[in-house]
Design an enzyme around this catalytic site. Structure first.
Site, PDB file in Angstrom:
ATOM      1  N   HIS A 466     -46.647 -38.198 -65.143  1.00 15.29           N
ATOM      2  CA  HIS A 466     -45.948 -37.085 -65.775  1.00 15.29           C
ATOM      3  C   HIS A 466     -46.469 -35.734 -65.311  1.00 15.29           C
ATOM      4  CE1 HIS A 466     -44.362 -39.790 -69.221  1.00 15.29           C
ATOM      5  NE2 HIS A 466     -43.468 -39.628 -68.281  1.00 15.29           N
ATOM      6  N   GLU A 703     -18.513 -24.056 -75.120  1.00 11.10           N
ATOM      7  CA  GLU A 703     -19.444 -25.178 -75.213  1.00 11.10           C
ATOM      8  C   GLU A 703     -18.771 -26.462 -75.651  1.00 11.10           C
ATOM      9  OE1 GLU A 703     -23.468 -23.723 -76.956  1.00 11.10           O
ATOM     10  OE2 GLU A 703     -21.888 -22.571 -77.962  1.00 11.10           O
ATOM     11  N   ASP A 727     -24.506 -27.889 -73.816  1.00 13.38           N
ATOM     12  CA  ASP A 727     -23.733 -28.564 -74.860  1.00 13.38           C
ATOM     13  C   ASP A 727     -22.409 -29.095 -74.334  1.00 13.38           C
ATOM     14  OD1 ASP A 727     -25.269 -28.686 -77.183  1.00 13.38           O
ATOM     15  OD2 ASP A 727     -24.890 -26.592 -77.661  1.00 13.38           O
ATOM     16  N   CYS A 774     -23.607 -19.347 -68.449  1.00  8.30           N
ATOM     17  CA  CYS A 774     -24.975 -19.037 -68.860  1.00  8.30           C
ATOM     18  C   CYS A 774     -25.775 -20.302 -69.151  1.00  8.30           C
ATOM     19  CB  CYS A 774     -24.981 -18.122 -70.083  1.00  8.30           C
ATOM     20  SG  CYS A 774     -24.073 -18.777 -71.500  1.00  8.30           S
TER      21      CYS A 774
END
Length: 842
Positions: A466, A703, A727, A774
């Site tokens: 990781h 979204e 989203d 964005c």
């Protein structure tokens, strides 16, 4: 309880202990009120008593819980501890039976406090109202109570008053989400299911796939086991799964027992057959050699050595009492887990794996045994992680052994939380430091000053660890598995770390330094050119203007964005003002912050997104009812419309803080014009109250798929559209980005998402508006030609991405972009889209 007031009943403590709200229960089923409202008690005695008079509805064979129907019809579930159904009745002795009438204070269940404490996840006992139509109010939580002391009241809501008590439900919200209640409380029969499948994931079942298996089982109540020819493991335990040492090509048997066993087994089987969320194929890993290092993150660095020798903190052997140590460990685990919440970017998946380890039943069980034996919580937790590490190491699998670093990381973090310290010291880095360590933990990397960090070399570790992922994301060259010899390099020794060639040169010759310096110089010159040109307006090769803005979340972000060449702010996340506090910011505090950001931007446009909380960003001062799916619940503009007082206050602060000519306001989570029009009216009303003559632009953040499909209709009234790909992607692909079991499916370059982007670009153009982006995809230079070809004329990126993004956009022409965009929309997968984009940029 007065005999004249049948609707309201006072509940007394079923045993002595610490009274707490359900939020203190380390189990989401109870803490998130999936079962219902209630309270909890961490007991100091082994006798469970009736908190009020009523009838016993059921007692499972395991005798770890009981359900009562009170005289006002409320069905009260008392669940002794967590994960106690797994004890199979060991240590429990039921004193009542279904259908029996009990009085307040009558003994329901006797249990061996110490024996149960050793094996249970926790002894804290939830008491919840499991049927609808009742309200429970806890009295003064956070105190020690005696058995029989008043602790809560439960009463029927008006709609329920006068109704007759009803029979216990065969299934329902009271029990459908928990894995602990046992068959006696479910009203159904036990089911057994089994499947055998082959593991095709390229690295087998390692940390992230193990976490995904555990996450997949959360909605089910069945107990599920994974078995190989040699051993078996609890499928809800990441540590236990790692200990199986399942590699690619192995065959595992999935066995489930419980009322939904078939569905649970099928869910795990399908996850394994689909590749466990790992890539279907992966580049060949470098061979780990004992005589030389391995590349974990590419790049070149010249600098001076600094050894990182982080010693473990000393911990007390003896504890201060079983109950106190158990509470201390639960609290520390919650603190560390809380610190992982909200992690974004490359560290998000790592944080998910770490959260799974913190909640791992096997780790908690072993630590509980240590505490019950009289050890301190810190000593017991260290022993549990060491035992788990030894089991993983015994598999001999190099890929699994890399995950031991994650266990060590969490061991140190939890112990630091228990001791109230910051953990092992991280040394201050001088410029051009090449850090050397036996191994490096993710939390240690995140604590480093990467501005002064030139490179990393570890004696151990592996290329898929990781920390290697984090280093690659940050652009830090890293070598691993270099051997113990590197630990003898003295601090300040000159080094060349060539991760591309997997070479660490100690005290290099002048010629080698000159050659490496030349290579670094070429890279730096390119980045310097990009940085210098970043302050010029961005135009494509054919002259088309594309605005490159920045996403901001603070005043400091605004300064960094201007330094990077941002032409404005495409998204100001105002929720940074509202999170991590006990009360909402008042209008003046908001105004002052917006004003400082606007001043930092100069006259550049500032797009302020209205409050976007709810869902995965709750705040304590705006209590909201529990939601089965918060991502689809009361969040964004929906919450603002439900609380117009907050919306009015924020709009006033924005209008007072940002000059009208600079100000643009954007609404999150819009589905259609019904979400837009009320805010437009309120904005104009507030503007009139403040005597602001100029009209202020109000746009929409796209979204939801609904908003994307209605983009043309929305754009005829909204002033601009800006796409939030994070989203939009999860809604389009039906994959929760916070769910480890499916989050790997999320890729904003998926053709389905790109087709929605095309709808937005076309809708905005037809209405004479501009469309921007964005979301996270806007920061990816690989996506830029496709997005521009789909009609996006403004990209709002992270400040660090702006120079490189502008450099790519300047090489493009609209005709080529449009052709590439059409090919991308017709592609079969996100992987195919990325291949098309790479070929086009090459």
């Amino acid at each position: 309880m007065s005999g004249m007031i049948a609707d309201t009943i006072t509940l007394t403590a079923p045993f002595a202990g610490w009274l707490a709200p359900l939020d203190a229960v380390p189990d989401a089923v109870f803490a998130e009120r999936m079962m219902g409202e209630g309270f909890a008690i961490d007991p100091t005695e082994g006798v469970l008593r009736a908190p009020a008079a009523g009838e016993v509805l059921s007692v499972p064979e395991s005798a770890h819980a009981v359900t009562l129907r009170l005289d006002n019809g409320a069905e009260l579930l008392l669940h002794i501890g967590l994960d106690t159904v797994a004890l199979g009745g060991e240590g429990f002795d039921a004193k009542v039976f279904a259908g029996q009438r009990v009085a307040a204070g009558d003994v329901l269940i006797a249990f061996d406090l110490d024996a149960v404490a050793v094996s249970a996840k926790a002894l804290i006992t939830p008491v919840v109202v499991a049927n609808d139509g009742y309200v429970l109010r806890i009295e003064q939580p956070g105190r020690l109570v005696d058995a029989g002391a008043p602790v809560a009241v439960v009463h029927r809501t008006p709609a329920k008053a006068g109704a007759q008590p009803h029979q216990v439900r065969e299934s329902g919200a009271a029990v459908e989400s928990t894995s602990e209640l046992g068959p006696g409380l479910r009203g159904g029969t036990e089911e057994r299911a089994e499947r055998t499948v082959a593991v095709s994931a390229v690295h087998g079942i390692h940390a992230r796939p193990a976490a995904r298996i555990a996450a997949t089982l959360r909605p089910f109540v069945a107990e599920v086991t994974l078995a190989t020819a040699e051993d078996s493991a609890n499928a809800r335990s990441s540590v236990a799964l790692l200990g199986l040492g399942v590699g690619t090509g192995s065959t595992v048997r999935i066995v489930g027992v419980g009322p939904d066993a078939r569905a649970a087994v099928d869910a795990v089987a399908e996850l394994i057959l689909s590749g466990l969320g790992e890539a279907a194929s992966a580049p060949a890993l470098p061979v780990v050699r004992t005589h030389g290092p391995v590349t974990a993150s590419p790049g070149l660095a010249i600098g001076q050595a600094l050894q990182l020798r982080a010693a473990d903190q000393a911990v007390p052997d003896q504890g201060g009492g079983i109950a106190d140590e158990r509470v201390a460990l639960d609290t520390a685990l919650s603190v560390v887990a809380g610190g992982l919440a909200g992690t974004r970017g490359p560290a998000a998946e790592i944080a998910e794996a770490h959260r799974a380890l913190l909640d791992d039943p096997e780790l908690r069980r072993v630590a509980g045994e240590g505490i019950a034996a009289g050890h301190s919580a810190a000593f017991a937790w260290r022993s549990a992680t060491v035992r788990a590490a030894e089991a993983i190491r015994a598999t001999g699998d190099a890929l699994l052994i890399e995950r031991i670093a994650d266990l060590k990381d969490l061991e140190r973090q939890v112990i630091a939380a228990l001791l109230g310290t910051s953990g092992p010291d991280i040394p201050a880095l001088r410029p051009h430091t090449i850090l050397i360590a036996e191994d490096l933990l993710p939390s240690q990397f995140l604590s480093l000053d990467t501005a002064n960090l030139a490179g990393i070399c570890t004696a151990a570790g592996g290329p898929t660890s990781h920390v290697a992922i984090l280093a690659a994301s940050a652009g830090i060259p890293m070598l691993v598995a270099a051997g113990d010899g590197v630990l003898a390099i003295g601090d300040g020794t000159p080094l060349i770390l060539d991760a591309d060639a997997a070479i660490l040169a100690v005290e290099p010759s002048p010629e080698a330094l000159a050659e490496a310096s030349e290579r670094l110089s070429v890279t730096r010159e390119r980045r310097a050119r990009e940085a210098a040109a970043a302050h010029e307006p961005c135009r494509m090769a054919d002259g088309t203007r594309i605005e490159i803005f920045a996403n901001l979340g603070s005043v400091a972000d605004a300064a960094a964005a201007i330094a990077a060449g941002a032409e404005g702010c495409g998204l100001l996340r105002t929720e940074f003002l509202f999170l991590d506090r006990d009360t909402a910011p008042d209008e003046e505090e908001q105004r002052e912050t917006y004003s400082r950001i606007a001043a930092t931007l100069g006259d550049r446009p500032l797009i302020v997104r209205t409050l976007d909380i709810g869902g995965d960003k709750p705040v304590p001062y705006l209590p909201m009812a529990g939601e089965d799916n918060p991502a689809l619940g009361l969040r964004g503009v929906r919450l603002s419309l439900a609380r117009p007082d907050l919306m009015r206050l924020q709009l006033g602060a924005i209008l007072r803080g940002v000059p009208a000519g600079q100000c643009r306001i954007m609404l999150p989570m819009v589905a259609d014009l019904g979400d837009y029009r009320p805010v437009r009216a309120l904005l104009d009303e507030v503007r009139g109250e403040l005597d602001i003559a100029d009209r202020v632009q109000l746009g929409v953040m796209i979204e939801t798929p609904a908003a994307a499909m209605l983009a043309g209709q929305i754009a005829r009234e909204a002033d601009f559209l800006s796409i939030g790909t994070n989203d939009l992607t999860q809604y389009t692909l039906a994959a929760d980005r916070g769910n480890a079991a499916v989050s790997q499916r999320i890729d904003a370059m998926h053709p389905a998402v790109l087709r929605l982007v095309r709808e937005v670009g076309k809708g905005a153009k037809d209405a004479g508006r501009w469309a921007g982006m964005c979301g996270g995809l806007a920061s990816d230079p690989l996506a830029a030609p496709i997005l521009i070809g789909l009609g996006i004329t403004e990209l709002s990126a992270t400040p660090a991405a702006i120079p490189g993004l502008k450099a790519v956009v300047r090489t493009l022409d609209m005709q080529t972009c449009a052709a590439l965009a059409e090919k991308a929309c017709d592609a079969a997968s996100a992987a195919e889209v990325r291949t098309l984009a790479r070929e086009a940029l090459a």
